[in-house]
Motif scaffolding. Sequence first.
Motif, PDB file in Angstrom:
ATOM      1  N   ALA A  43     -48.711 -56.191 -13.368  1.00 29.27           N
ATOM      2  CA  ALA A  43     -47.857 -55.670 -12.305  1.00 29.27           C
ATOM      3  C   ALA A  43     -48.619 -54.689 -11.420  1.00 29.27           C
ATOM      4  CB  ALA A  43     -46.615 -55.004 -12.911  1.00 29.27           C
ATOM      5  N   TYR A  44     -49.443 -53.860 -12.032  1.00 30.44           N
ATOM      6  CA  TYR A  44     -50.235 -52.903 -11.251  1.00 30.44           C
ATOM      7  C   TYR A  44     -51.251 -53.631 -10.376  1.00 30.44           C
ATOM      8  CZ  TYR A  44     -53.108 -48.888 -10.101  1.00 30.44           C
ATOM      9  OH  TYR A  44     -53.802 -47.920  -9.416  1.00 30.44           O
ATOM     10  N   ALA A  45     -51.879 -54.662 -10.917  1.00 29.91           N
ATOM     11  CA  ALA A  45     -52.845 -55.427 -10.129  1.00 29.91           C
ATOM     12  C   ALA A  45     -52.177 -56.070  -8.926  1.00 29.91           C
ATOM     13  CB  ALA A  45     -53.499 -56.500 -11.004  1.00 29.91           C
ATOM     14  N   ASP A  46     -50.953 -56.536  -9.097  1.00 34.36           N
ATOM     15  CA  ASP A  46     -50.226 -57.149  -7.985  1.00 34.36           C
ATOM     16  C   ASP A  46     -49.848 -56.107  -6.939  1.00 34.36           C
ATOM     17  OD1 ASP A  46     -48.886 -59.584  -6.884  1.00 34.36           O
ATOM     18  OD2 ASP A  46     -47.089 -58.354  -7.148  1.00 34.36           O
ATOM     19  N   LYS A  47     -49.620 -54.867  -7.360  1.00 38.46           N
ATOM     20  CA  LYS A  47     -49.218 -53.816  -6.421  1.00 38.46           C
ATOM     21  C   LYS A  47     -50.388 -53.261  -5.630  1.00 38.46           C
ATOM     22  CE  LYS A  47     -45.159 -52.354  -9.106  1.00 38.46           C
ATOM     23  NZ  LYS A  47     -44.146 -52.687  -8.111  1.00 38.46           N
ATOM     24  N   VAL A  48     -51.578 -53.150  -6.248  1.00 38.00           N
ATOM     25  CA  VAL A  48     -52.714 -52.573  -5.530  1.00 38.00           C
ATOM     26  C   VAL A  48     -53.477 -53.614  -4.716  1.00 38.00           C
ATOM     27  CG1 VAL A  48     -52.989 -50.745  -7.230  1.00 38.00           C
ATOM     28  CG2 VAL A  48     -54.291 -52.857  -7.492  1.00 38.00           C
ATOM     29  N   ARG A  49     -53.225 -54.887  -4.956  1.00 36.59           N
ATOM     30  CA  ARG A  49     -53.989 -55.925  -4.250  1.00 36.59           C
ATOM     31  C   ARG A  49     -53.838 -55.848  -2.736  1.00 36.59           C
ATOM     32  NH1 ARG A  49     -52.343 -60.659  -2.560  1.00 36.59           N
ATOM     33  NH2 ARG A  49     -50.395 -60.409  -3.719  1.00 36.59           N
ATOM     34  N   PRO A  50     -52.639 -55.644  -2.159  1.00 30.27           N
ATOM     35  CA  PRO A  50     -52.542 -55.615  -0.689  1.00 30.27           C
ATOM     36  C   PRO A  50     -52.829 -54.258  -0.066  1.00 30.27           C
ATOM     37  CG  PRO A  50     -50.347 -55.500  -1.628  1.00 30.27           C
ATOM     38  CD  PRO A  50     -51.299 -55.612  -2.782  1.00 30.27           C
ATOM     39  N   LEU A  51     -53.191 -53.244  -0.831  1.00 29.12           N
ATOM     40  CA  LEU A  51     -53.404 -51.916  -0.270  1.00 29.12           C
ATOM     41  C   LEU A  51     -54.659 -51.874   0.589  1.00 29.12           C
ATOM     42  CD1 LEU A  51     -52.554 -49.566  -3.303  1.00 29.12           C
ATOM     43  CD2 LEU A  51     -51.056 -50.311  -1.443  1.00 29.12           C
ATOM     44  N   GLY A  52     -54.604 -51.065   1.650  1.00 27.38           N
ATOM     45  CA  GLY A  52     -55.769 -50.857   2.493  1.00 27.38           C
ATOM     46  C   GLY A  52     -56.694 -49.811   1.898  1.00 27.38           C
ATOM     47  N   GLN A  53     -57.808 -49.579   2.599  1.00 22.80           N
ATOM     48  CA  GLN A  53     -58.796 -48.640   2.082  1.00 22.80           C
ATOM     49  C   GLN A  53     -58.256 -47.217   1.934  1.00 22.80           C
ATOM     50  OE1 GLN A  53     -61.689 -49.422   0.829  1.00 22.80           O
ATOM     51  NE2 GLN A  53     -61.455 -51.582   1.297  1.00 22.80           N
ATOM     52  N   PRO A  54     -57.498 -46.679   2.907  1.00 25.64           N
ATOM     53  CA  PRO A  54     -56.968 -45.313   2.700  1.00 25.64           C
ATOM     54  C   PRO A  54     -56.028 -45.224   1.508  1.00 25.64           C
ATOM     55  CG  PRO A  54     -56.866 -45.941   5.020  1.00 25.64           C
ATOM     56  CD  PRO A  54     -57.201 -47.170   4.266  1.00 25.64           C
ATOM     57  N   GLU A  55     -55.142 -46.240   1.348  1.00 29.34           N
ATOM     58  CA  GLU A  55     -54.220 -46.215   0.215  1.00 29.34           C
ATOM     59  C   GLU A  55     -54.957 -46.349  -1.104  1.00 29.34           C
ATOM     60  OE1 GLU A  55     -53.919 -48.097   2.827  1.00 29.34           O
ATOM     61  OE2 GLU A  55     -52.099 -47.400   3.857  1.00 29.34           O
ATOM     62  N   LEU A  56     -56.012 -47.182  -1.140  1.00 30.71           N
ATOM     63  CA  LEU A  56     -56.797 -47.334  -2.358  1.00 30.71           C
ATOM     64  C   LEU A  56     -57.507 -46.028  -2.722  1.00 30.71           C
ATOM     65  CD1 LEU A  56     -58.433 -50.865  -1.939  1.00 30.71           C
ATOM     66  CD2 LEU A  56     -56.840 -50.158  -3.725  1.00 30.71           C
ATOM     67  N   ALA A  57     -58.061 -45.365  -1.712  1.00 32.15           N
ATOM     68  CA  ALA A  57     -58.730 -44.090  -1.990  1.00 32.15           C
ATOM     69  C   ALA A  57     -57.742 -43.062  -2.537  1.00 32.15           C
ATOM     70  CB  ALA A  57     -59.392 -43.566  -0.714  1.00 32.15           C
ATOM     71  N   SER A  58     -56.536 -43.036  -1.974  1.00 30.55           N
ATOM     72  CA  SER A  58     -55.519 -42.107  -2.471  1.00 30.55           C
ATOM     73  C   SER A  58     -55.115 -42.444  -3.899  1.00 30.55           C
ATOM     74  CB  SER A  58     -54.305 -42.135  -1.544  1.00 30.55           C
ATOM     75  OG  SER A  58     -53.267 -41.309  -2.029  1.00 30.55           O
ATOM     76  N   GLU A  59     -54.997 -43.736  -4.202  1.00 34.70           N
ATOM     77  CA  GLU A  59     -54.607 -44.151  -5.551  1.00 34.70           C
ATOM     78  C   GLU A  59     -55.700 -43.833  -6.563  1.00 34.70           C
ATOM     79  OE1 GLU A  59     -52.133 -45.868  -8.480  1.00 34.70           O
ATOM     80  OE2 GLU A  59     -51.786 -45.020  -6.510  1.00 34.70           O
ATOM     81  N   ILE A  60     -56.945 -44.011  -6.182  1.00 31.03           N
ATOM     82  CA  ILE A  60     -58.060 -43.694  -7.079  1.00 31.03           C
ATOM     83  C   ILE A  60     -58.112 -42.195  -7.350  1.00 31.03           C
ATOM     84  CG2 ILE A  60     -60.584 -43.667  -7.251  1.00 31.03           C
ATOM     85  CD1 ILE A  60     -60.555 -46.345  -5.720  1.00 31.03           C
ATOM     86  N   ASN A  61     -57.877 -41.403  -6.317  1.00 33.09           N
ATOM     87  CA  ASN A  61     -57.838 -39.951  -6.515  1.00 33.09           C
ATOM     88  C   ASN A  61     -56.665 -39.542  -7.403  1.00 33.09           C
ATOM     89  OD1 ASN A  61     -60.120 -39.535  -4.936  1.00 33.09           O
ATOM     90  ND2 ASN A  61     -58.927 -39.348  -3.057  1.00 33.09           N
ATOM     91  N   ARG A  62     -55.550 -40.233  -7.272  1.00 36.03           N
ATOM     92  CA  ARG A  62     -54.387 -39.900  -8.096  1.00 36.03           C
ATOM     93  C   ARG A  62     -54.647 -40.200  -9.567  1.00 36.03           C
ATOM     94  NH1 ARG A  62     -50.290 -42.126 -10.627  1.00 36.03           N
ATOM     95  NH2 ARG A  62     -51.028 -44.232 -10.129  1.00 36.03           N
ATOM     96  N   LEU A  63     -55.320 -41.309  -9.848  1.00 30.86           N
ATOM     97  CA  LEU A  63     -55.609 -41.665 -11.238  1.00 30.86           C
ATOM     98  C   LEU A  63     -56.615 -40.703 -11.859  1.00 30.86           C
ATOM     99  CD1 LEU A  63     -55.795 -45.542 -10.859  1.00 30.86           C
ATOM    100  CD2 LEU A  63     -54.018 -44.249 -12.046  1.00 30.86           C
TER     101      LEU A  63
END
Length: 206
Positions: free
Chosen positions: A66-86
């Motif tokens: 489910a997480y893989a399906d949610k992060v797949r369409p994210l753009g670069q800014p959203e991915l960077a924010s998610e990586i920082n959150r983790l």
Amino acid sequence: MAAAPLLLAACSTPVVPRPSPSAPAPSAQPRMAPVVPVEAEPTAPATQPAINFIAATSGPVAAALAYADKVRPLGQPELASEINRLGEPGEVPLTQMQLALALAQTRVPADLARAQGLMQRVASSTVSEAQQLAPLARTLAARYGEQRRLEEEREKQAQQLRESQRRIDQLSDRLEALRAIERSFTRPSNHPPAPSAPPPANGAKP
């Protein structure tokens, strides 16, 4: 005298009153069943509470997918924010896999190498949650390794192509310089030709 017993029998029979036609018959009212609240799945995109809910109800593999399906369409800014959150996942297998899935989407070679390392850590862990995620982790680690090899090969080919193009440009410049020199030799002169000397007279020495 004979009719007396009949009269006594008629008087002893109870009279049942008929219901009045104007009074409606009582109807049975349906009893409403009590409403039981049902816990619904959170719909927040790629948030840890939602993933924890799925992991608690369906298992860590379902949560990872489910997480893989949610992060797949994210753009670069959203991915960077998610990586920082983790942040740093520590030794939590599901969080390690989440971070690896997010890193693999950035298209950065260093992030892909880190994602492969995290998947290998999950695959080799002895934690019970990691053992459930191990088959998926091994599959993704192998896929990331193949992706890294393909990208390195593509970068190598692109570098060779750039080097070949640089050499072609150098040869083209040299060829154009030689053509310019050749044109300068064949260009007609603007000065008139010098008059030729007269032939020497008979017996005269040149």
